[in-house]
Write a protein that holds these residues in place. Structure first.
Motif, short mmCIF file in Angstrom:
data_model
loop_
_atom_site.label_atom_id
_atom_site.label_comp_id
_atom_site.label_asym_id
_atom_site.label_seq_id
_atom_site.Cartn_x
_atom_site.Cartn_y
_atom_site.Cartn_z
N HIS A 137 43.42 24.80 -33.22
CA HIS A 137 43.87 25.64 -34.33
C HIS A 137 43.02 26.90 -34.34
O HIS A 137 42.06 27.01 -33.58
CB HIS A 137 43.76 24.88 -35.66
N HIS A 196 41.22 30.31 -36.90
CA HIS A 196 40.82 30.89 -38.18
C HIS A 196 40.88 32.40 -37.98
O HIS A 196 40.51 32.88 -36.89
CB HIS A 196 39.39 30.46 -38.55
N GLU A 204 34.75 32.19 -37.84
CA GLU A 204 33.88 31.34 -38.68
C GLU A 204 32.42 31.54 -38.25
O GLU A 204 31.56 31.87 -39.07
CB GLU A 204 34.30 29.88 -38.54
N HIS A 250 39.52 26.90 -32.30
CA HIS A 250 38.79 25.62 -32.27
C HIS A 250 39.62 24.56 -31.55
O HIS A 250 40.74 24.24 -31.97
CB HIS A 250 38.50 25.15 -33.70
N THR A 272 34.44 22.48 -40.66
CA THR A 272 34.32 23.66 -41.54
C THR A 272 35.36 23.64 -42.65
O THR A 272 35.48 24.59 -43.43
CB THR A 272 34.50 24.97 -40.74
ZN LIG Z 1 38.48 25.17 -37.26
#
Ligand SMILES: [Zn+2]
Ligand SMILES: COc1ccc2c(ccc[n+]2C(=O)c2ccc(S(N)(=O)=O)cc2)c1
Length: 260
Positions: free
Chosen positions: A93, A95, A105, A118, A198
């Motif tokens: 996925h 961010h 992140e 990630h 996270t």
């Molecule tokens: Zn993530």
């Protein structure tokens, strides 16, 4: 003007739970201060072998979009690097931010990237299920790859083309064959440290492996991420942007590097 009962209304449901784990000592994400990272000559190269046919579907789960894999066999695994044994690929996925100034992140020397990938793996040698691995200190291994604004990324475009079909939360489409290796830089250099998920449950079960080199994606591809919605069909639309957690204290941790 609309009146909000409290600030929590403004927050995405994900963040209405406590943002901190009481007594958390290894939370993620963190800033990686390049000069404070320690070269570890005993770190092995990371060995990545994914079977593209283990890809199942792509879906919008209301905090990101993720591509999930069949993790009932050892067909798609990583081994080596800082890891004691092999870990199975479960999903990947991203961010990202509302604008290109932020979105990742992790940061490197306090620099944000516009997005971060990630790839989530779990220790199927030591634990019977992903859910159990999520609760254990050596349960998960996540490869982090920074995305920077630049050239068009051919491999990513396959994902981008599927996004309009999963615009709303809890929408999913079949995704038969995809090899995430195309999203990982060929440069072998990485940082590694002990951290956490996270997003809730924020469990301290992740060995983070952060690739030093970013991949390049173009503006249209980043904009495609930003047209996704946090909200379900029929709800008041909230654009899916800024789905990254704030930086967490390093506390008593060292970030190791696989390179000098
Ligand atoms: Zn993530
Ligand atoms: C046991 O209950 C769970 C367990 C895991 C859950 C989850 C909800 C969302 C994401 N996850 C995840 O698997 C998850 C969450 C965050 C990340 S991250 N951003 O890579 O740290 C990876 C994976 C609930």
């Amino acid at each position: 003007a609309c009146t909000r009962k409290n600030r929590n209304d403004a927050l995405h449901p994900l963040w209405q739970s406590p943002l901190t784990i009481p007594g958390g000592t290894r939370q993620s994400p963190i800033n990686i201060q390049w000069r404070d990272s320690v070269y570890d000559p005993f770190l092995k190269p990371l060995n990545i072998s994914y079977d593209p046919t283990t890809c199942l579907h792509i879906w919008n789960n209301g905090y990101s979009f993720l591509v999930e894999f069949d993790d009932s066999t050892d067909k798609s695994i990583i081994v080596g690097g800082p890891l004691e044994n092999q870990y199975r690929l479960k999903q990947f996925h991203f961010h990202w931010g509302a604008i290109n100034e932020w979105g990742s992140e992790h940061t490197v020397d306090s620099k944000f990237y516009p997005a971060e990938l990630h790839l989530v793996h779990w220790n199927a040698v030591a634990y019977p299920t992903f859910e159990e691995a999520v609760m254990e200190g050596n349960g998960l291994a996540v490869i982090g790859v920074f995305l920077k604004l630049g050239a068009h990324h051919e491999g990513l475009q396959t994902l981008v083309d599927a996004l309009p079909a999963i615009k709303h939360k809890d929408t999913v489409i079949e995704f038969d064959v995809f090899d995430p290796t195309c999203l990982i830089p060929s440069c072998p250099d990485y940082w590694t440290y002990a951290g956490s998920l996270t997003t809730p449950p924020l469990t301290e079960s992740v060995t983070w492996i952060i690739k030093k080199k970013p991949i390049e994606v173009d503006e249209n591809q980043l904009e495609a991420f930003r047209m996704l919605l946090f909200t379900s069909d029929g709800e008041e639309e909230k654009r899916m942007v800024d789905n990254f957690r704030p930086l967490q204290p390093l506390m008593n941790r060292t970030v190791r590097s696989s390179f000098q």
